[in-house]
Design an enzyme around this catalytic site. Structure first.
Site, PDB file in Angstrom:
ATOM      1  N   CYS A   1       2.553   9.687 -27.031  1.00 35.97           N
ATOM      2  CA  CYS A   1       2.657   8.606 -26.040  1.00 35.97           C
ATOM      3  C   CYS A   1       1.637   7.776 -25.562  1.00 35.97           C
ATOM      4  O   CYS A   1       0.554   8.490 -25.312  1.00 35.97           O
ATOM      5  CB  CYS A   1       3.163   9.020 -24.534  1.00 35.97           C
ATOM      6  SG  CYS A   1       3.475   7.642 -23.408  1.00 35.97           S
TER       7      CYS A   1
ATOM      8  N   CYS B   1       4.854   0.329 -23.137  1.00 36.07           N
ATOM      9  CA  CYS B   1       5.000   1.384 -24.245  1.00 36.07           C
ATOM     10  C   CYS B   1       4.038   1.123 -25.198  1.00 36.07           C
ATOM     11  O   CYS B   1       3.973   0.283 -25.840  1.00 36.07           O
ATOM     12  CB  CYS B   1       6.393   1.488 -24.901  1.00 36.07           C
ATOM     13  SG  CYS B   1       6.237   2.979 -26.123  1.00 36.07           S
TER      14      CYS B   1
END
Length: 249
Positions: A69, A192
């Site tokens: 991530c 993101c």
């Protein structure tokens, strides 16, 4: 359990140092629940490592594991430096490999390393797509307007290809805007990092942008991306929110 709440460019995370072998998948679902828990996009567990500064386990808010991530890695680096007192230049291990990070007060730069894979463009559901793996898989569609973003369409593409889904608009050769539907969250998120990285890399690969750009996600918080020496770098602010103790069921 003591935990720390962090935000990075629109994504929020619960971070803790591992001190017991609890069921971390169930704990992630409980902690990340925005109605009955703390509320977060992801749960990060920091573990010691003999070779690197630390190792992490990353859990999506549905309890599933994720190899990587982007914004989570920046939050983890900020935590490791400011809370665990690790040097500002660090190397840590993720499920996607080794990550390099540099902390400068509240700004954190991370190298996502080399791009794992890129597939050829293809047509599906009336749009042109390309699949790029920046640690986790991302489908990318270049659009004329971000109003084209369609949650139902994203759900279909995510389920068929088991990937995150991104819509990107090129404003000019130095600036992109991106919207992302995230796997594991199963909805659009405010940002993101790996998704923006995939959008930037494909735009650069197709000679639509320079090797250094700004990207604005849905959160509106601008981030810097660069491609140099075959590595993808990105930088942005990280915010420590609060810390507390949690008695989990």
């Amino acid at each position: 359990m003591k935990f720390y709440k962090y935000c990075a460019s629109g994504n929020d995370f619960v971070i803790t140092n591992a001190d017991r072998k609890e069921d971390r998948s169930s704990l992630a679902k409980e902690l990340c629940n925005r109605y009955e828990g703390i509320g977060a996009d992801g749960f990060i567990v920091i573990l010691p490592h003999e070779k690197y500064d630390f190792e992490w386990e990353f859990y999506n808010n549905d309890g599933s594991r994720a190899a990587m991530c982007g914004n989570g890695s920046r939050a983890a680096a900020h935590f490791a430096h400011h809370i665990n007192k690790i040097n500002p230049s660090m190397i840590f291990l993720t499920g996607a490999g080794v990550i390099k990070a540099k902390v400068n007060q509240d700004k954190v730069e991370v190298s996502l390393g080399k791009i794992k894979s890129v597939q050829n463009t293809f047509e599906k559901l009336g749009k042109t797509w390309q699949l790029c793996d920046t640690g986790v898989p991302h489908l990318v569609h270049f659009c004329q307007s971000l109003d084209e973003f369609d949650t139902m369409l994203c759900q279909k593409m995510r389920q068929k290809y088991n990937a995150n889904v991104n819509f990107v608009k090129i404003l000019d050769e130095n600036h992109l805007k991106v919207r992302t539907y995230e796997r594991g969250v199963e909805d659009e998120t405010l940002a993101c990092g790996t998704g923006m990285g995939a959008c930037f890399y494909l735009a650069f690969l197709n000679k639509k942008v320079q090797n250094k750009v700004k990207i604005t996600p849905k959160s509106g918080e601008e981030m810097g991306f660069a491609y140099k020496n075959e590595e993808l770098f990105f930088e942005g602010k990280v915010k420590y929110c609060f810390e507390a103790n949690y008695n989990f069921s």
